[in-house]
Structures are given as structure tokens and as C-alpha cells.
Motif scaffolding. Sequence first.
Motif, PDB file in Angstrom:
ATOM      1  N   VAL A   1       0.572  -0.890  -0.185  1.00  0.00           N
ATOM      2  CA  VAL A   1       0.471  -0.194  -0.331  1.00  0.00           C
ATOM      3  C   VAL A   1       0.943   1.429  -0.006  1.00  0.00           C
TER       4      VAL A   1
ATOM      5  N   ALA B   1       1.452   4.552   0.798  1.00  0.00           N
ATOM      6  CA  ALA B   1      -0.189   5.587   1.804  1.00  0.00           C
ATOM      7  C   ALA B   1       0.130   7.214   1.912  1.00  0.00           C
TER       8      ALA B   1
ATOM      9  N   ARG C   1      -3.993   4.523  -0.819  1.00  0.00           N
ATOM     10  CA  ARG C   1      -4.444   4.982  -0.046  1.00  0.00           C
ATOM     11  C   ARG C   1      -4.518   6.799   0.556  1.00  0.00           C
ATOM     12  N   TYR C   2      -5.668   6.963   1.064  1.00  0.00           N
ATOM     13  CA  TYR C   2      -5.666   8.754   1.250  1.00  0.00           C
ATOM     14  C   TYR C   2      -4.385   9.606   0.509  1.00  0.00           C
TER      15      TYR C   2
ATOM     16  N   ASP D   1      -8.131   3.677  -2.772  1.00  0.00           N
ATOM     17  CA  ASP D   1      -9.135   4.019  -1.711  1.00  0.00           C
ATOM     18  C   ASP D   1      -8.601   5.365  -0.873  1.00  0.00           C
TER      19      ASP D   1
END
Length: 395
Positions: free
Chosen positions: A76, A78, A111-112, A153
Motif C-alpha cells: 500500500v 499511503a 490510500r489517502y 481508497d
Amino acid sequence: MTVSFIHLLPLLLSVAAAAFRHHTPATFNVLSYGALPNRITDSTKAFLGAWYDACGREGGGRVLVPQGTYMIDSVVFAGPCKGPIDFIIKGSLEASSNPKKFFVDHWIGFRYVDRLRVGGGGFLLGHGGAAWHHNDCATNSRCRPLPVTMRLDFVTNSIISDIRSINSKNSHFNLFACHNLNMSNIRISAPEDSPNTDGIHIGSSTKIKIRDSMISTGDDCISILSGSHDIEVTRVHCGPGHGFSIGSLGGSHFKEFVTGIVIRNSTLHGTQNGLRIKTWAPSMPSLASDIIFDDIIMVDVSNPIFIDQQYCPRPPCNLKAQSKVRIKNVTFRKVRGTSSSKVAVKIQCSKHVPCQGINLVNINLAYRGPEGQVESSCFNVQGKSYGLQLPSGCL
Ligand SMILES: *[C@@H]1O[C@H](CO)[C@@H](O)[C@H](O)[C@H]1NC(C)=O
Ligand SMILES: *[C@@H]1O[C@H](CO)[C@@H](O)[C@H](O)[C@H]1NC(C)=O
Ligand SMILES: *[C@@H]1O[C@H](CO)[C@@H](O)[C@H](O)[C@H]1NC(C)=O
């Protein structure tokens, strides 16, 4: 005295070049972090190192994946990051073909992240082959899902373009809680019989545009699920696969909604469905509304226009149960080409909440198979048809 434009040109150019240099983000090459493009060495840590530095740099940065094939595990990337991030893939990322190596639901995750740009013309090689055949998700709803190739996401104000995804183990791209995300020039391919390999799966996301892409896969081309609003699909080619799909809706314990969808100037070739809205029965009260399908060409598509409020992919199915998903304001306009099934227009709505405001405008779908004349079939529908209607309308 006048200063001519020609005299000023060198100055203007150097100012422009300085401005460009200033805006070219610092590059973090995965090779400098120990990635080895030899298809064997796990380069996950090197990718994470480059990401960490690009993401942490004030003003943003660029992760560069040069030519070559890199073995990558589940990972991931992030945020939040300190500026815009480019993730430029010129080479190929290769997943392990060993299904046991994946304990999470994604291969590559973002993500984010705000202002992310993924591109570069590279490949994502999912190696689904072994996994598809070792997985029982087709028959067992409690199976462990296989990883999707790219999970996005909470990714906002971002661009994904010029990427090829091949043989994903599960969906190729999965968008969740994304906002203002544009995807273009995406190429997706997996065999027609590969299970659950949706092209682009969208849930709980808003302001998403998908353009100029080619999707050949074993499941839905693009599926738009609950919580999606303001989704626009333009010039996408699908086939093989299961076509464009809204839903399934109503299968959870929550109210679900999908509104403001436009799918236009797209083609479907040899897909199992064309333009489909599917809802479970029974279901929670839910809503699918303000949907336009415009200027769509079909070649040998089964179920070209299909609203199915008795969606039940796995028997036993309770045929007496009725869906409470309200479907309203749906337009099918300029849908033309050939159907590979006799009932080219099938609008089967719920007795509890009949469909409202269904418009069929200039429909021209031919069927040349052995079963006779092309037909349409409507249940519990209120709506109108205008212009050419082949099959003749049932509204
Ligand atoms: C996506 O495309 C639209 C229309 O071209 C544009 O207005 C919007 O700014 C784009 N979004 C991003 C994140 O580039
Ligand atoms: C869609 O196709 C029509 C012609 O069929 C064309 O006039 C229109 O400009 C196209 N729109 C887009 C957004 O590609
Ligand atoms: C139907 O949906 C279209 C497209 O989203 C929208 O522009 C229009 O206002 C809606 N019509 C009604 C009656 O809600």
C-alpha cells in the motif's frame, strides 16, 4: 525604441524553462532504492522507500519505475503526502503467481492520496491464472477473496492514465471513496472465462470520469456500485466480458444508492450483457436514478438492454420476493447494433416499486439467430419510447 518579440524570445524561453524546471518534481527512481528488474528479486521494499521519500517531500515528488520487470508483493502506498505525487511506471510490475502469498485483498494499493498521477505506459501483470482455478469464490460466498490488482481508497483529485493491466486475480481496478478521479487510456485484459475479473469496479465514489479505454475481461467491464454519484464513462470499448453494470444493489443491510451516471459513445462486442441495472430481491429500500446510456454500439451482445430486479446469480432464488430498490429516470438513447439473444430489451422491475421514467429513444437492435423476431419484454415499468424502436417497444 521598440523591443521586438524576436528580441525578447530568448528571455521568454529561459523564463519558461526555469518555470518548467521549478515545476518538474524531484524524481525518486526505484533503482536507487535497490529495486532489481530481474523478475525474481522482491522489489517491494525499494518501491516503498521511493514512495516514502517522494510522499514526504515538501512540494511533492515523482516515483519513477524505469523499463524492466519488477516482482512486487502486496503493498500500500499511503498518504497523506506533502504535495502532488507522480507515480510513473515505464516498466512492468509482476505479482507472484502463488495464490498463498496474498493475505490481503489487494496487490497494489493507493490510500489517502490527493493529487496522485499514475501513468507511464507500463504494465501490471497480475498472474491470475493459477489463482482463478484454486479459488472457490464462484460457489462459496465465504471464500477468501483474491487480491484486486489496483485498489484506490480515498484517492482524490487524481489521474490514472496510460496503464495496462493484464490477468488480474480479481478486479483490475477497484475505486472506493474516491473523488474527482479521471482515468484514461487504460487497457485491461483477462480471458473471457476468468472469474470475478471486473475491469473497473467503483463504489462510494463521486466525480469519476473514465475515457478512451479498452476492457476485455471475464466479468463486468465497468461496475458501478452503491454510493456512486456523478460517474461519466466516455469512449470505452468492452468485450469480452459482462458489459456495463449498475449494481448489484440492495444486497446489504444498508440503504444503497447510485445516481447521476452517464455512459456514452461506447461499444460492446460479444459481451454477456450490454447495459444492465441489477438489484437483489428481497432488499432494503434503495435507489438508482438519473442514469443515461447514450450513443452505444453493440455487436453480438446478449441482453443488450437489461433491467433485472430479480438478480440472483447463485440459486436457490426466491422468485416471489420483490426488490425495494427504486429505479427511476433512466434513458437509453441511440443504442444500436446486434443482439445475440432474441429478447434484446428486457425491463423487469419490482412489483413493490415499479420503475419510473424509463425512456427508450432510437433503439435499433437486430437479432439474426434461429429463435425468430427480436422482442422486448417489460414488467412493472412506467416510461416512454420515442423515435425508432427495434424491437418494437413494450413501454
Ligand atoms: C478531470 O477531467 C475534467 C474534465 O476534463 C476536469 O475538469 C477535471 O479537472 C479533471 N480532474 C483532474 C483531477 O484532473
Ligand atoms: C459521441 O458521438 C457522437 C456521434 O455519434 C459525436 O457527435 C459526439 O461528439 C461524441 N461525443 C463524445 C463526447 O465523444
Ligand atoms: C433525469 O436525469 C438527468 C441526468 O442525470 C437529469 O439531467 C434530469 O434532470 C433528470 N430528470 C428528472 C425528471 O429528474
